[in-house]
Write a protein that holds these residues in place. Structure first.
Motif, mmCIF file in Angstrom:
data_model
loop_
_atom_site.group_PDB
_atom_site.id
_atom_site.type_symbol
_atom_site.label_atom_id
_atom_site.label_comp_id
_atom_site.label_asym_id
_atom_site.label_seq_id
_atom_site.Cartn_x
_atom_site.Cartn_y
_atom_site.Cartn_z
ATOM 1 N N HIS A 170 0.843 -1.196 0.000
ATOM 2 C CA HIS A 170 0.000 0.000 0.000
ATOM 3 C C HIS A 170 0.883 1.253 0.000
ATOM 4 O O HIS A 170 1.872 1.307 0.739
ATOM 5 N N ASN A 171 0.496 2.214 -0.813
ATOM 6 C CA ASN A 171 1.243 3.475 -0.882
ATOM 7 C C ASN A 171 0.236 4.619 -0.812
ATOM 8 O O ASN A 171 -0.570 4.805 -1.730
ATOM 9 N N PHE A 172 0.287 5.387 0.244
ATOM 10 C CA PHE A 172 -0.714 6.431 0.484
ATOM 11 C C PHE A 172 -0.298 7.800 -0.049
ATOM 12 O O PHE A 172 -0.950 8.804 0.251
ATOM 13 N N THR A 173 0.747 7.847 -0.855
ATOM 14 C CA THR A 173 1.230 9.118 -1.379
ATOM 15 C C THR A 173 0.195 9.741 -2.326
ATOM 16 O O THR A 173 -0.392 9.047 -3.160
ATOM 17 N N ASN A 188 -7.848 -0.888 -1.496
ATOM 18 C CA ASN A 188 -6.807 -0.431 -2.419
ATOM 19 C C ASN A 188 -7.012 -1.058 -3.799
ATOM 20 O O ASN A 188 -6.737 -2.245 -3.987
ATOM 21 N N SER A 222 -5.318 -0.475 -6.353
ATOM 22 C CA SER A 222 -4.022 -0.686 -7.017
ATOM 23 C C SER A 222 -3.360 -1.974 -6.546
ATOM 24 O O SER A 222 -2.299 -2.340 -7.053
ATOM 25 N N ASN A 277 -5.888 10.802 -1.521
ATOM 26 C CA ASN A 277 -4.896 10.520 -0.476
ATOM 27 C C ASN A 277 -4.312 11.812 0.083
ATOM 28 O O ASN A 277 -4.194 12.812 -0.614
ATOM 29 N N THR A 331 0.804 9.938 -6.808
ATOM 30 C CA THR A 331 1.645 8.849 -7.299
ATOM 31 C C THR A 331 1.467 7.551 -6.530
ATOM 32 O O THR A 331 2.066 6.531 -6.884
ATOM 33 N N GLY A 332 0.674 7.571 -5.481
ATOM 34 C CA GLY A 332 0.490 6.375 -4.667
ATOM 35 C C GLY A 332 -0.617 5.474 -5.187
ATOM 36 O O GLY A 332 -1.055 5.599 -6.341
ATOM 37 N N SER A 333 -1.044 4.560 -4.350
ATOM 38 C CA SER A 333 -2.129 3.652 -4.706
ATOM 39 C C SER A 333 -3.448 4.423 -4.793
ATOM 40 O O SER A 333 -3.583 5.509 -4.230
ATOM 41 N N THR A 362 -0.731 12.629 1.568
ATOM 42 C CA THR A 362 0.578 12.008 1.719
ATOM 43 C C THR A 362 0.936 11.896 3.201
ATOM 44 O O THR A 362 0.863 12.901 3.928
#
Lengths: 57, 142
Positions: free
Chosen positions: B20-23, B101, B103, B68, B26-28, B70
């Motif tokens: 998981h990327n919460f940015t 998510n 992504s 999101n 550019t994140g998920s 960041t």
């Protein structure tokens, strides 16, 4: 939905008069009931809104 | 059948293996889906399900895409947060929600019970996320 159903078992916290003459009834459970009032004083339900505050973990 | 608020157990492991990327941007891509009181969701939930998801005017299956925030530090706590989201012009009833998510195979992040069933009629259904602070943020790693 009818007005009676919209307000059933709900406690009104406060009423707000909108700039256009409509009335918003803010309920303690987070719902707000939007009523319209025409020139003859007839009241109609326009919408029921809700705001829910997500709880942190 | 019930919804029990929880950070999903699978998510706790998945964040340790970069699932998981919460940015912001550019994140998920995370979404939030609404569910009726007949849903069964809890800490053992591992992924999005359409079972007992809300249906009605103004609601599309799968729910809303979240914006999101960041992750950042508030003191010594990492904060994970999202912008508030809403369903405008909706006629729906919901008892709880799931963040997942898209992504990462629709893996679930958390589920939450609203405590009651909330209903809109031609109105706006708003979910307000808590303040992004060490004391109150949605998800905190202290």
């Amino acid at each position: 939905m009818q007005i009676t159903e919209a307000l059933e078992r709900r406690t009104i916290d406060y009423a707000e008069r909108m700039p256009n003459g409509d009335v918003m009834l803010h309920c303690v459970d987070g719902h707000s009931v939007h009523l319209t009032v025409d020139e003859e004083g007839h009241i109609a339900l326009k919408a029921v809104n809700v705001s829910i505050y997500i709880k942190p973990f | 059948m019930a919804i029990t608020s929880a950070i999903c157990n699978s998510f706790k492991r998945e964040i340790a293996v970069a699932q998981h990327n919460f940015t912001l941007t550019t994140g998920s891509v995370f979404k939030i889906a609404l569910y009726s009181s007949t849903a069964t969701l809890d800490g053992n939930t591992t992924a999005y399900t359409a079972a007992n998801e809300v249906a009605g005017t103004g609601y599309t299956a799968g729910g809303n895409t979240l914006i999101n925030v960041t992750p950042f530090l508030d003191g010594s706590s990492a904060i994970i947060d999202f912008e508030d989201t809403s369903w405008i012009g909706s006629s729906i009833s919901a008892r709880g929600c799931m963040i997942y998510n898209t992504s990462s195979a629709n893996k679930s992040v958390l589920v939450q019970d609203f405590g009651n069933t909330y209903t809109t009629s031609n109105g706006t259904f708003v979910l307000v996320f808590p303040l992004p602070t060490a004391a109150a943020a949605l998800i905190r790693l202290a």
